[in-house]
Design an enzyme around this catalytic site. Structure first.
Site, PDB file in Angstrom:
ATOM      1  CG  ASP A  31      -2.165   0.843   0.980  1.00 26.03           C
ATOM      2  OD1 ASP A  31      -3.261   0.263   0.841  1.00 26.03           O
ATOM      3  OD2 ASP A  31      -2.047   2.089   0.902  1.00 26.03           O
ATOM      4  CE  LYS A  36      -5.558   1.200   4.156  1.00 25.63           C
ATOM      5  NZ  LYS A  36      -6.083   1.390   2.807  1.00 25.63           N
ATOM      6  CG  PHE A 153     -18.919 -11.963  -6.565  1.00 25.56           C
ATOM      7  CD1 PHE A 153     -19.847 -11.240  -7.298  1.00 25.56           C
ATOM      8  CD2 PHE A 153     -17.941 -12.668  -7.248  1.00 25.56           C
ATOM      9  CE1 PHE A 153     -19.818 -11.230  -8.684  1.00 25.56           C
ATOM     10  CE2 PHE A 153     -17.894 -12.666  -8.634  1.00 25.56           C
ATOM     11  CZ  PHE A 153     -18.834 -11.945  -9.354  1.00 25.56           C
ATOM     12  CG  ASN A 209     -22.200  -5.194  -7.264  1.00 27.92           C
ATOM     13  OD1 ASN A 209     -22.503  -6.185  -6.608  1.00 27.92           O
ATOM     14  ND2 ASN A 209     -21.143  -4.466  -6.986  1.00 27.92           N
ATOM     15  CB  ALA A 253     -38.974  -1.820   0.976  1.00 30.80           C
ATOM     16  N   GLY A 254     -36.617   0.035   1.974  1.00 30.32           N
ATOM     17  CA  GLY A 254     -36.094   0.930   3.004  1.00 30.32           C
ATOM     18  C   GLY A 254     -35.715   2.269   2.429  1.00 30.32           C
ATOM     19  N   GLY A 258     -26.828   2.077  -0.336  1.00 29.79           N
ATOM     20  CA  GLY A 258     -25.641   2.936  -0.268  1.00 29.79           C
ATOM     21  C   GLY A 258     -24.401   2.072  -0.376  1.00 29.79           C
ATOM     22  CB  CYS A 261     -20.212  -2.005  -4.206  1.00 30.01           C
ATOM     23  SG  CYS A 261     -18.795  -2.347  -3.165  1.00 30.01           S
TER      24      CYS A 261
HETATM   25  C1  UGA Z   1     -22.389  -5.336  -2.420  1.00 31.76           C
HETATM   26  C2  UGA Z   1     -22.793  -6.741  -2.886  1.00 31.76           C
HETATM   27  O1  UGA Z   1     -23.806  -7.270  -2.038  1.00 31.76           O
HETATM   28  C3  UGA Z   1     -21.592  -7.687  -2.889  1.00 31.76           C
HETATM   29  O2  UGA Z   1     -21.979  -8.946  -3.446  1.00 31.76           O
HETATM   30  C4  UGA Z   1     -20.488  -7.076  -3.739  1.00 31.76           C
HETATM   31  O3  UGA Z   1     -19.333  -7.899  -3.779  1.00 31.76           O
HETATM   32  C5  UGA Z   1     -20.114  -5.720  -3.169  1.00 31.76           C
HETATM   33  O4  UGA Z   1     -21.287  -4.858  -3.210  1.00 31.76           O
HETATM   34  C6  UGA Z   1     -19.000  -5.139  -4.012  1.00 31.76           C
HETATM   35  O5  UGA Z   1     -19.203  -4.899  -5.204  1.00 31.76           O
HETATM   36  O6  UGA Z   1     -17.862  -5.036  -3.514  1.00 31.76           O
HETATM   37  P1  UGA Z   1     -22.046  -4.199  -0.017  1.00 31.76           P
HETATM   38  O7  UGA Z   1     -22.043  -2.906  -0.746  1.00 31.76           O
HETATM   39  O8  UGA Z   1     -20.964  -4.456   0.967  1.00 31.76           O
HETATM   40  O9  UGA Z   1     -21.999  -5.429  -1.052  1.00 31.76           O
HETATM   41  O10 UGA Z   1     -23.394  -4.307   0.799  1.00 31.76           O
HETATM   42  P2  UGA Z   1     -24.846  -4.951   0.631  1.00 31.76           P
HETATM   43  O11 UGA Z   1     -25.089  -5.829   1.768  1.00 31.76           O
HETATM   44  O12 UGA Z   1     -25.055  -5.524  -0.710  1.00 31.76           O
HETATM   45  O13 UGA Z   1     -25.771  -3.652   0.803  1.00 31.76           O
HETATM   46  C7  UGA Z   1     -25.738  -2.573  -0.107  1.00 31.76           C
HETATM   47  C8  UGA Z   1     -26.820  -1.588   0.228  1.00 31.76           C
HETATM   48  O14 UGA Z   1     -28.105  -2.092  -0.089  1.00 31.76           O
HETATM   49  C9  UGA Z   1     -26.895  -1.195   1.717  1.00 31.76           C
HETATM   50  O15 UGA Z   1     -27.086   0.194   1.837  1.00 31.76           O
HETATM   51  C10 UGA Z   1     -28.094  -1.957   2.237  1.00 31.76           C
HETATM   52  O16 UGA Z   1     -28.712  -1.346   3.320  1.00 31.76           O
HETATM   53  C11 UGA Z   1     -28.987  -1.956   1.008  1.00 31.76           C
HETATM   54  N1  UGA Z   1     -29.953  -3.079   0.980  1.00 31.76           N
HETATM   55  C12 UGA Z   1     -29.531  -4.360   0.913  1.00 31.76           C
HETATM   56  C13 UGA Z   1     -31.316  -2.799   0.995  1.00 31.76           C
HETATM   57  O17 UGA Z   1     -31.742  -1.628   1.047  1.00 31.76           O
HETATM   58  N2  UGA Z   1     -32.208  -3.848   0.944  1.00 31.76           N
HETATM   59  C14 UGA Z   1     -31.801  -5.135   0.877  1.00 31.76           C
HETATM   60  O18 UGA Z   1     -32.680  -6.041   0.821  1.00 31.76           O
HETATM   61  C15 UGA Z   1     -30.432  -5.389   0.865  1.00 31.76           C
END
Ligand code: UGA
Length: 449
Positions: A31, A36, A153, A209, A253-254, A258, A261
Site C-alpha cells: 500500500d 496504514k 463478490f 451488482n 425495502a427501506g 448505499g 459498490c
Molecule cells: C455489495 C454486494 O452485495 C456484494 O456482493 C459485492 O461484492 C459488493 O457490493 C462489491 O461490489 O464489492 P455491499 O455494498 O458491501 O456489497 O453491501 P450490501 O449488503 O449488498 O448492501 C448494499 C446496500 O443495499 C446497503 O445500503 C443496504 O442497506 C442496502 N440493501 C440491501 C437494501 O436496502 N435492501 C436489501 O434487501 C439489501
C-alpha cells in the site's frame, strides 16, 4: 503454494490477502499509505470488519503475510499480483482507473520473472485488455505478463465469511496458463470455479451488482406504491419469497442502497452502455428510484412538522449498513445536511461510524443547525422531538418501543429500515412512520403519512 503480492489494502485487497495467506500462500500486501502499513504491521486492521484483524494477526505471526510500501521488491518475483485498488466514481459516473493504471505501470517496471496479474477491482468491461497492453508497453524486463479478471463478490460486514463461503469464484482468462494458475491458487478454498473469458468475467461483476441494485429499487418502488394503495410491503415480500425464481433474500425495502459498490457500479454500467450508444433503461430507473428514496423520510417529516428549527432530532445509525464503519453513500449523508439546513439540533448515534462521519461533519454548528455525537441511543433519544433511523444496527434494533415513548419529548419516529412492527409501536403510543407499510399514527392524529 504461490508467492502472491496484493496491491491495495482496502476491503477487497486486504481481505483477499489475508484469506489467501490463511490457506497457505505466501502473501505480501503493498500500500502507498505508510501509516496504514505500520498499523497492519502492529496487527491493527485499518478497516472495521468482523474476524479480519484476528486472521490478519495470526497469519502475520506465522510469517505467511507481510505488509510493505516497497512495491518494487514486492512485485519483482511474485508468481501472481492481485490488484485490489479502488475504482471510485468520477463526476460523470464513469469509473476512475487512475489507481489501476499507476499499479499497472509499477508492475511493468518491477517484474523480473513471468507473472500473472489478477484484477480484482471492479472495472468496466474491456479494462483487463487495456491493463495487459499497458503493462506490455512499459515492461522493462523480458518476461511474460498476463492479465486475468477475478471479480470480488464479498459484502462489507461479512467479508471474511463471504470469501471462505463464496457461492462461486469467477475467473476470466485468455490462456490455459492463466486459467490453470488461478485454479491452483483457489484450489484450497474448495469453492466452485466458473471459468470464462476476461470480458465476460468483468460483465458478470457489473451484472450482479446492478441486478442487486435493481432488486432493491424495485422493492422500494413497490413499497412506495403499497403505502398509497394500503398494502403492506412486509406481507407482500412474504408472499413473493415463496417463489423460488424470486428468492427470499435482498428484498428489503427501506431508505435506499448505499455503500462503495452498488451506487458506483450502477452509474458506471449506465455510463459504459451510453459509451456504446445503448441506453440501459432498467439500471437508469434503479438509480433514479434510489436517489428519491434516500430523502423519502425527510419529506414525510416535512409534511408533519412546521419546522426543524429548535427541535432536537435523534439520528440513529450513520453507516450505510450494519457491520461496517463505512459511510460512503450512506442515507445519513443525504439527510443530515438537509436537517442541518433546516435548523435541526441533531444528536447522532452509531456504534462504529461516528469517527468517519465526524470527518465530514465535525461536532458543532453547521449553518442553521448543529450536530452532537453521543455514545448511546438513549442519550440521542432523551427529550428528542423526532427520531430518524438510518441503519439497522443490533444496538438500535434492540431498543424497546416503550423506550421511545419514555425518553422522547414527542415520540415521533421515522424508520428507514422497517425495524419495528407497526402494531408494537402504535400500542406503545409511538407515532411511527416506516417504508411501504400502512402508518398507524397514535389516536387523535389525522396527518398524512
Ligand atoms: C455489495 C454486494 O452485495 C456484494 O456482493 C459485492 O461484492 C459488493 O457490493 C462489491 O461490489 O464489492 P455491499 O455494498 O458491501 O456489497 O453491501 P450490501 O449488503 O449488498 O448492501 C448494499 C446496500 O443495499 C446497503 O445500503 C443496504 O442497506 C442496502 N440493501 C440491501 C437494501 O436496502 N435492501 C436489501 O434487501 C439489501
Amino acid at each position: 503454494m504461490f508467492k502472491i503480492t496484493i496491491a491495495g489494502t482496502g476491503y477487497v485487497g486486504l481481505v483477499t490477502g489475508v484469506c489467501l495467506a490463511e490457506v497457505g500462500h505466501k502473501v505480501t500486501c503493498v500500500d502507498v499509505d505508510e501509516e496504514k502499513v505500520n498499523l497492519m504491521k502492529k496487527g491493527i486492521s485499518p478497516i472495521y470488519e468482523a474476524d479480519l484483524e484476528e486472521l490478519m494477526r495470526r497469519n502475520y505471526n506465522a510469517g505467511r503475510i507481510t505488509f510493505t510500501t516497497d512495491y518494487k521488491k514486492a512485485y519483482k518475483d511474485a508468481d501472481a499480483i492481485f490488484i485490489g485498488v479502488g475504482t471510485p466514481e468520477l463526476p460523470d459516473g464513469s469509473a476512475n482507473l487512475t489507481y489501476i493504471a499507476t499499479v499497472a505501470r509499477q508492475i511493468a517496471e518491477s517484474v523480473e520473472k513471468d507473472c500473472l496479474v489478477v484484477v480484482k477491482s471492479t472495472v468496466p468491461v474491456g479494462t483487463n485488455d487495456k491493463v495487459e497492453q499497458f503493462i506490455k508497453d512499459f515492461l522493462v524486463n523480458d518476461v511474460k505478463v498476463e492479465v486475468a479478471s477475478n471479480p470480488e463478490f464479498l459484502a462489507q460486514g461479512s467479508a471474511v465469511h463471504d470469501t471462505f463461503c463464496a457461492s462461486r469464484i469467477i475467473i476470466g482468462t485468455e490462456s490455459k496458463w492463466a486459467e490453470e494458475m488461478l485454479k491452483k491458487i483457489y484450489e484450497p478454498f474448495n469453492i466452485p470455479i466458473v471459468s470464462v473469458n476476461r470480458r465476460s468475467a468483468e460483465m458478470i461483476k457489473y451484472a450482479c451488482n446492478n441486478f442487486l441494485a435493481m432488486k432493491i429499487s424495485f422493492m422500494n418502488d413497490i413499497a412506495n406504491l403499497c403505502e398509497l394503495v394500503g398494502a403492506d410491503i412486509e406481507d407482500v415480500v412474504k408472499g413473493m419469497s415463496y417463489d423460488e425464481r424470486i428468492g427470499c433474500k435482498y428484498l428489503n425495502a427501506g431508505i435506499g442502497f448505499g455503500g462503495s459498490c452498488l451506487p458506483k457500479d450502477t452509474k458506471a454500467l449506465e455510463y459504459l452502455a451510453r459509451q456504446y450508444g445503448y441506453e440501459l433503461r432498467t439500471v437508469k430507473s434503479a438509480i433514479e428510484v434510489n436517489k428519491e428514496q434516500k430523502t423519502l423520510l425527510f419529506k414525510k417529516a416535512c409534511r408533519r412538522l412546521i419546522t426543524f428549527s429548535g427541535l432536537k432530532v435523534a439520528v440513529l445509525g450513520l453507516t450505510f449498513k450494519p457491520g461496517t464503519d463505512d459511510i460512503r453513500e450512506a442515507p445519513s449523508l443525504d439527510n443530515v445536511p438537509l436537517l442541518l439546513d433546516h435548523g435541526a439540533d441533531i444528536y447522532a448515534y452509531d456504534p462504529v461510524g461516528i469517527n468517519n462521519f465526524m470527518k465530514r461533519y465535525p461536532e458543532g454548528q453547521h449553518g442553521a443547525g448543529r450536530i452532537t455525537y453521543v455514545d448511546n441511543p438513549e442519550e440521542a433519544l432523551k427529550d428528542a422531538n423526532v427520531c430518524f433511523i438510518f441503519t439497522e444496527w443490533k444496538e438500535i434494533k434492540t431498543i424497546e418501543p416503550a423506550q421511545y415513548r419514555k425518553l422522547m419529548r414527542t415520540p415521533l419516529v421515522y424508520d428507514g429500515r422497517n425495524i419495528y412492527k407497526v402494531e408494537d409501536m402504535s400500542r406503545e403510543g409511538v407515532e411511527y412512520y416506516s417504508v411501504g407499510r400502512p402508518g398507524r399514527p397514535v389516536k387523535g392524529f389525522n396527518g398524512m403519512y
